[in-house]
Motif scaffolding. Structure first.
Motif, short mmCIF file in Angstrom:
data_model
loop_
_atom_site.label_atom_id
_atom_site.label_comp_id
_atom_site.label_asym_id
_atom_site.label_seq_id
_atom_site.Cartn_x
_atom_site.Cartn_y
_atom_site.Cartn_z
N SER A 46 0.84 -1.21 0.00
CA SER A 46 0.00 0.00 0.00
C SER A 46 0.86 1.26 0.00
O SER A 46 0.61 2.22 -0.73
N ARG A 47 1.93 1.21 0.85
CA ARG A 47 2.83 2.36 0.89
C ARG A 47 3.55 2.56 -0.43
O ARG A 47 3.75 3.70 -0.89
N GLN A 62 2.39 1.73 -3.39
CA GLN A 62 1.42 2.29 -4.35
C GLN A 62 1.22 3.79 -4.12
O GLN A 62 1.17 4.58 -5.07
N LYS A 63 1.15 4.19 -2.83
CA LYS A 63 1.02 5.61 -2.52
C LYS A 63 2.26 6.38 -2.97
O LYS A 63 2.16 7.50 -3.47
N ARG A 107 4.27 5.59 -5.46
CA ARG A 107 4.23 5.73 -6.92
C ARG A 107 3.23 6.82 -7.34
O ARG A 107 3.49 7.61 -8.25
N THR A 108 2.06 6.84 -6.66
CA THR A 108 1.05 7.86 -6.98
C THR A 108 1.58 9.26 -6.70
O THR A 108 1.40 10.18 -7.51
N LEU A 109 2.25 9.40 -5.56
CA LEU A 109 2.83 10.71 -5.21
C LEU A 109 3.90 11.13 -6.21
O LEU A 109 4.00 12.31 -6.58
N ASN A 110 4.68 10.17 -6.67
CA ASN A 110 5.72 10.48 -7.66
C ASN A 110 5.09 10.99 -8.96
O ASN A 110 5.60 11.94 -9.58
N LYS A 111 3.98 10.36 -9.37
CA LYS A 111 3.28 10.82 -10.58
C LYS A 111 2.74 12.23 -10.39
O LYS A 111 2.83 13.08 -11.29
N GLU A 112 2.17 12.49 -9.21
CA GLU A 112 1.66 13.82 -8.93
C GLU A 112 2.78 14.86 -8.93
O GLU A 112 2.62 15.98 -9.44
#
Length: 250
Positions: A54-55, A57-58, A60-65
């Motif tokens: 979960s961490r 995935q978060k 990776r999401t933050l990196n995209k943002e």
């Protein structure tokens, strides 16, 4: 004696069997405890793995943002730079406008004066209308509620009207001094080439003489052609050839 020995042997075997049974139970209990501990440990490992996933995935999401924000900020920097350049250009233009506005007012005044002089020297048609137009322009220049751009537009519009006079034919009625007597006449203007008149009763006709700056009488033979021209100008007749006395261009 043999019987006693057998009893002792059987007792020892029983004791040994009981001891082995107790040891086996201990081993089984120990194995169950180990298995239970292993299950708990595996559950903790699974929970930690899920949490790590979960961490991740978060992350990776933050990196995209963050990547998106970097691109967005870069675009904003370009827009801000362009806006600053535009502001500088607008400020420079405003300074130029102030200079131009100070220069345009004297120019318009000279244009109005030039137009007034031109009308005074031109063929004397629609004198009141043209003089009134110039008077309105002169009054407008003193008004603070009319912008410089609107003033300039109206001055150019007046020039355009004068230009149109040179390529149109027009008929209108007015009062004119004929043989020392004020009479109502029909005027025929052919561009700026010729200005003719005929009295309402059709008894007299004349044309503007550019050299003498006055109207001179025309032979009666011209009256019918002048009347024909007046009807054409008023769209009462279709355009047709006219036989009229025309002064040679200078």
């Amino acid at each position: 004696m043999k019987c006693v020995n057998h009893l002792l042997l059987a007792g020892m075997v029983a004791v040994a069997a009981n001891a082995q049974a107790n040891d086996l139970d201990k081993v089984i209990d120990s194995s169950s405890a180990i298995n239970q501990s292993a299950l708990q440990s595996q559950s903790k490992i699974n929970s930690i793995a899920d949490d790590m996933q979960s961490r991740l995935q978060k992350f990776r999401t933050l990196n995209k943002e963050i990547d998106g924000l970097v691109v967005y900020n870069s675009q904003l920097d370009k827009q801000i730079k362009n806006q600053l350049e535009e502001m500088a250009a607008i400020n420079a233009s405003m300074d130029q406008v102030s200079v131009i506005e100070r220069q345009i007012t004297p120019l318009m005044m000279r244009m109005i004066t030039g137009l007034e002089q031109f009308v005074a020297l031109d063929v004397p048609f629609l004198k009141n209308e043209r003089a009134d137009r110039i008077a309105k322009l002169q009054a407008m220049m003193d008004r603070a509620d009319v912008s410089s751009s609107e003033k300039f537009r109206r001055v150019l519009e007046a020039y355009q009207v004068e230009v149109e006079y040179g390529r149109t034919i027009e008929a209108y009625s007015t009062l004119l001094s004929v043989d020392g007597q004020e009479r109502e006449v029909d005027m025929l203007r052919i561009g700026r080439l010729e200005l003719l008149y005929v009295t309402k009763d059709g008894s007299k006709a004349g044309s503007w003489n550019k050299e003498s700056k006055s109207f001179t009488a025309l032979p009666d033979t011209n009256i019918s052609q002048i009347n024909k021209g007046i009807r054409i100008a008023r769209k009462q007749l279709a355009p047709d050839m006219l036989t009229l006395p025309i002064q040679a261009a200078e």
